[in-house]
Scaffold this motif. Structure first.
Motif, mmCIF file in Angstrom:
data_model
loop_
_atom_site.group_PDB
_atom_site.id
_atom_site.type_symbol
_atom_site.label_atom_id
_atom_site.label_comp_id
_atom_site.label_asym_id
_atom_site.label_seq_id
_atom_site.Cartn_x
_atom_site.Cartn_y
_atom_site.Cartn_z
ATOM 1 N N GLY A 104 0.817 -1.204 0.000
ATOM 2 C CA GLY A 104 0.000 0.000 0.000
ATOM 3 C C GLY A 104 0.849 1.250 0.000
ATOM 4 O O GLY A 104 1.944 1.294 0.575
ATOM 5 N N ALA A 105 0.350 2.285 -0.667
ATOM 6 C CA ALA A 105 0.982 3.600 -0.685
ATOM 7 C C ALA A 105 -0.084 4.611 -1.078
ATOM 8 O O ALA A 105 -1.179 4.243 -1.528
ATOM 9 C CB ALA A 105 2.169 3.654 -1.640
ATOM 10 N N ALA A 106 0.220 5.877 -0.906
ATOM 11 C CA ALA A 106 -0.772 6.918 -1.197
ATOM 12 C C ALA A 106 -0.074 8.153 -1.728
ATOM 13 O O ALA A 106 1.097 8.418 -1.415
ATOM 14 C CB ALA A 106 -1.588 7.254 0.053
ATOM 15 N N LEU A 107 -0.816 8.897 -2.535
ATOM 16 C CA LEU A 107 -0.390 10.227 -2.976
ATOM 17 C C LEU A 107 -1.176 11.254 -2.170
ATOM 18 O O LEU A 107 -2.419 11.243 -2.171
ATOM 19 C CB LEU A 107 -0.677 10.424 -4.463
ATOM 20 N N TYR A 108 -0.468 12.118 -1.477
ATOM 21 C CA TYR A 108 -1.128 13.177 -0.715
ATOM 22 C C TYR A 108 -1.287 14.409 -1.597
ATOM 23 O O TYR A 108 -0.313 14.921 -2.151
ATOM 24 C CB TYR A 108 -0.321 13.525 0.531
ATOM 25 N N MET A 185 -4.745 -7.710 -3.569
ATOM 26 C CA MET A 185 -5.958 -7.609 -2.773
ATOM 27 C C MET A 185 -5.913 -8.610 -1.612
ATOM 28 O O MET A 185 -5.663 -9.792 -1.818
ATOM 29 C CB MET A 185 -7.186 -7.883 -3.641
ATOM 30 N N PRO A 186 -6.174 -8.167 -0.384
ATOM 31 C CA PRO A 186 -6.188 -9.095 0.750
ATOM 32 C C PRO A 186 -7.439 -9.953 0.718
ATOM 33 O O PRO A 186 -8.468 -9.567 0.145
ATOM 34 C CB PRO A 186 -6.163 -8.175 1.971
ATOM 35 N N ALA A 187 -7.345 -11.119 1.345
ATOM 36 C CA ALA A 187 -8.511 -12.004 1.380
ATOM 37 C C ALA A 187 -9.661 -11.358 2.136
ATOM 38 O O ALA A 187 -10.810 -11.384 1.693
ATOM 39 C CB ALA A 187 -8.125 -13.341 2.019
ATOM 40 N N ASP A 188 -9.371 -10.738 3.292
ATOM 41 C CA ASP A 188 -10.407 -10.100 4.090
ATOM 42 C C ASP A 188 -9.719 -9.208 5.113
ATOM 43 O O ASP A 188 -8.778 -9.635 5.791
ATOM 44 C CB ASP A 188 -11.274 -11.155 4.789
ATOM 45 N N THR A 193 -4.914 -12.034 11.399
ATOM 46 C CA THR A 193 -3.489 -12.054 11.053
ATOM 47 C C THR A 193 -3.086 -10.904 10.140
ATOM 48 O O THR A 193 -1.901 -10.739 9.860
ATOM 49 C CB THR A 193 -3.140 -13.389 10.365
ATOM 50 N N ASN A 194 -4.062 -10.132 9.665
ATOM 51 C CA ASN A 194 -3.741 -8.999 8.800
ATOM 52 C C ASN A 194 -3.263 -7.841 9.665
ATOM 53 O O ASN A 194 -4.057 -7.106 10.255
ATOM 54 C CB ASN A 194 -4.973 -8.591 7.983
ATOM 55 N N VAL A 195 -1.938 -7.697 9.767
ATOM 56 C CA VAL A 195 -1.370 -6.673 10.651
ATOM 57 C C VAL A 195 -1.484 -5.286 10.041
ATOM 58 O O VAL A 195 -1.346 -4.290 10.760
ATOM 59 C CB VAL A 195 0.106 -6.997 10.954
ATOM 60 N N TRP A 196 -1.728 -5.206 8.733
ATOM 61 C CA TRP A 196 -1.846 -3.909 8.058
ATOM 62 C C TRP A 196 -3.278 -3.729 7.592
ATOM 63 O O TRP A 196 -3.562 -3.743 6.403
ATOM 64 C CB TRP A 196 -0.864 -3.810 6.892
ATOM 65 N N GLN A 197 -4.183 -3.589 8.530
ATOM 66 C CA GLN A 197 -5.593 -3.443 8.190
ATOM 67 C C GLN A 197 -5.811 -2.168 7.380
ATOM 68 O O GLN A 197 -5.268 -1.114 7.685
ATOM 69 C CB GLN A 197 -6.446 -3.403 9.458
ATOM 70 N N GLY A 200 -3.377 -3.531 1.333
ATOM 71 C CA GLY A 200 -3.308 -4.812 0.650
ATOM 72 C C GLY A 200 -2.072 -5.598 1.060
ATOM 73 O O GLY A 200 -1.385 -5.267 2.037
ATOM 74 N N ASP A 201 -1.799 -6.649 0.317
ATOM 75 C CA ASP A 201 -0.616 -7.482 0.542
ATOM 76 C C ASP A 201 0.463 -7.137 -0.481
ATOM 77 O O ASP A 201 0.167 -6.638 -1.578
ATOM 78 C CB ASP A 201 -0.958 -8.969 0.417
ATOM 79 N N SER A 202 1.679 -7.419 -0.137
ATOM 80 C CA SER A 202 2.767 -7.263 -1.095
ATOM 81 C C SER A 202 2.623 -8.298 -2.208
ATOM 82 O O SER A 202 2.226 -9.432 -1.965
ATOM 83 C CB SER A 202 4.115 -7.418 -0.397
#
Length: 460
Positions: A104-108, A185-188, A193-197, A200-202
């Protein structure tokens, strides 16, 4: 009577080979959820070429040709100049790479507002209203509480994001001020176990095993090359004399000098009673084994081998055209289904910052495939023949008015780029619909409209 529960299983079972039973060897195989840490991701990306290419190539191809704005020429020039000032293309490419690497990343969107926790009011952005665009990875930008109101446009997404700055400072940012890019895309999001709520996933997460197997195979083959030729020397009473320390040192010194002389002069000096032999390892088939592992990596990364390795297609009559076409279709889908929705708010801000407020302004992603000169010439000929069929060879045979066909043909030729400078020439000389008919055209049109019973008509 006790309830009897019957279990039915529709599968192939063999009691002899134990296939489909509890003693099946495949029964012990299962998937485990392993998460790569940021340090592992950085190490893989920084030190190995395969992970770097898997991360970079789709992002680079998605931004390589960029997009073509559809508007009036002054509007297009203003928007493209604003994109160049803000380095939109470069910033989006950087954000996509980091999103694919970290998940994940973002443009501000920097507008100079005092409180970034408030929603961004796009309508208030004036000319040059966007001051800058900054790339922030999910390592610095943590997602807040997930929005659960189904009436909200942010449903299923974080209500806000918190930017961790220097000296422990934290800044709350409203999601409308961010252009969000996710990796795989993450499963859910609800999985514990998704520490980065909220992210997404790498893309390296699911391809890591294939990459490790390919790298390990390449490393083992490289080591095997050094062992491809081994010299074997048989020495009388060798094992019986090893207990003598002086003998051991003399043996090492003896064959060190022998190898040096062999390397310089190509001659190996040995005692008469010593026997010399060479063992060579066969390297045949190792390339096929390595390429099989590379094809698995290619499939895992969804990148053709020709693009991933930069090599020509192998095999008889192989061109790789179908593979690259499928890959380009995948990149186009990424542009239209992922990039375009994520950048919708940013695009509106860019238009307003460029001083363009027109609902008809839009853009199309430029095609990724490069046309040869022959293909351009063929397209020009086919387009011109189709236009000629629509208007006919003489006045009065038009299926579609000549002016309409002319305007459409000019737009098509300008978009295809088969006639450089056509746009400027049209501006200088005008379109066909803007031209005054000549005397010959008026005479031909009048003659075509004469009925046989009316006889000739004198033209002025």
């Amino acid at each position: 009577m006790a309830n009897v529960i019957a279990l039915f299983r529709d599968s192939l079972t063999s009691l002899v080979s134990r296939m489909g039973t509890d003693r099946d060897k495949a029964a012990t195989t299962f998937y485990a959820h392993t998460v790569m840490t940021d340090d592992q991701l950085i190490a893989a990306y920084s030190t190995a070429w395969l992970p770097r290419k898997i991360v970079d190539i789709p992002a680079l191809d998605a931004c390589r040709k960029w997009r073509d704005w559809q508007a009036k020429k002054p509007q297009i020039e203003a928007i493209e100049e604003e994109e160049k000032r803000l380095n939109v293309k470069g910033k989006v490419l950087e954000a996509m790479k980091k999103a694919r690497l970290f998940g994940g990343a973002a443009l501000y969107i920097g507008t100079g507002d005092a409180d970034p926790s408030k929603p961004l009011e796009v309508e208030r952005i004036g000319k040059a209203g966007i001051r800058y665009l900054n790339v922030i990875t999910r390592r610095k930008l943590s997602a807040g509480e997930i929005e659960r109101d189904p009436e909200s446009e942010w449903y299923g997404k974080p209500k806000d994001y918190t930017l961790s700055g220097n000296n422990g400072q934290q800044v709350v940012i409203h999601p409308s001020r961010l252009v969000l890019f996710s990796g795989a895309m993450p499963a859910d999001d609800e999985i514990p176990t998704n520490v980065w709520q909220g992210w997404g996933d790498s893309v390296l997460q699911s391809t890591l095993d294939a990459i490790k197997n390919a790298d390990s195979t390449a490393g083992n083959i490289a080591s095997l090359v050094f062992e491809a030729k081994v010299d074997v020397i048989r020495i009388p009473d060798f094992m019986a004399s090893l207990n003598n320390e002086v003998y051991r040192s003399k043996i090492i010194e003896r064959y060190t000098l022998a190898n040096m002389s062999k390397g310089i002069n190509g001659t190996l000096l040995l005692d008469k009673e010593e026997e010399y032999d060479t063992k060579s390892a066969s390297l045949a088939g190792l390339t096929d084994i390595l390429m099989a592992f590379m094809q698995i990596v290619s499939g895992a990364a969804d990148i053709p081998v020709t693009r991933l390795l930069g090599q020509s297609p192998a095999g008889m009559n192989s061109t790789g055209t179908s593979d690259m076409k499928n890959y380009h279709d995948r990149i186009q889908s990424m542009q239209e289904l992922e990039l375009q929705p994520a950048m919708a708010r940013l695009d509106e801000c860019i238009e307003r910052s460029a001083g363009v407020v027109d609902p008809d302004v839009h853009y199309r992603w430029a095609p990724l495939e490069q046309m040869s000169e022959k293909e351009r010439a063929d397209i020009f000929k086919i387009t011109a023949d189709a236009a000629r069929q629509l208007v006919g060879t003489t006045p009065g045979q038009e299926i579609v008015p000549r002016e309409a066909v002319s305007d459409a043909l000019v737009n098509r030729l300008v978009e295809d780029g088969v006639l450089p400078g056509l746009d400027a020439a049209i501006e200088q000389y005008g379109k066909l619909s803007e031209q005054e008919p000549s005397d010959e055209e008026l005479a031909a049109a009048a003659a075509a409209n004469i009925k046989p019973s009316e006889g000739p008509v004198k033209l002025k």
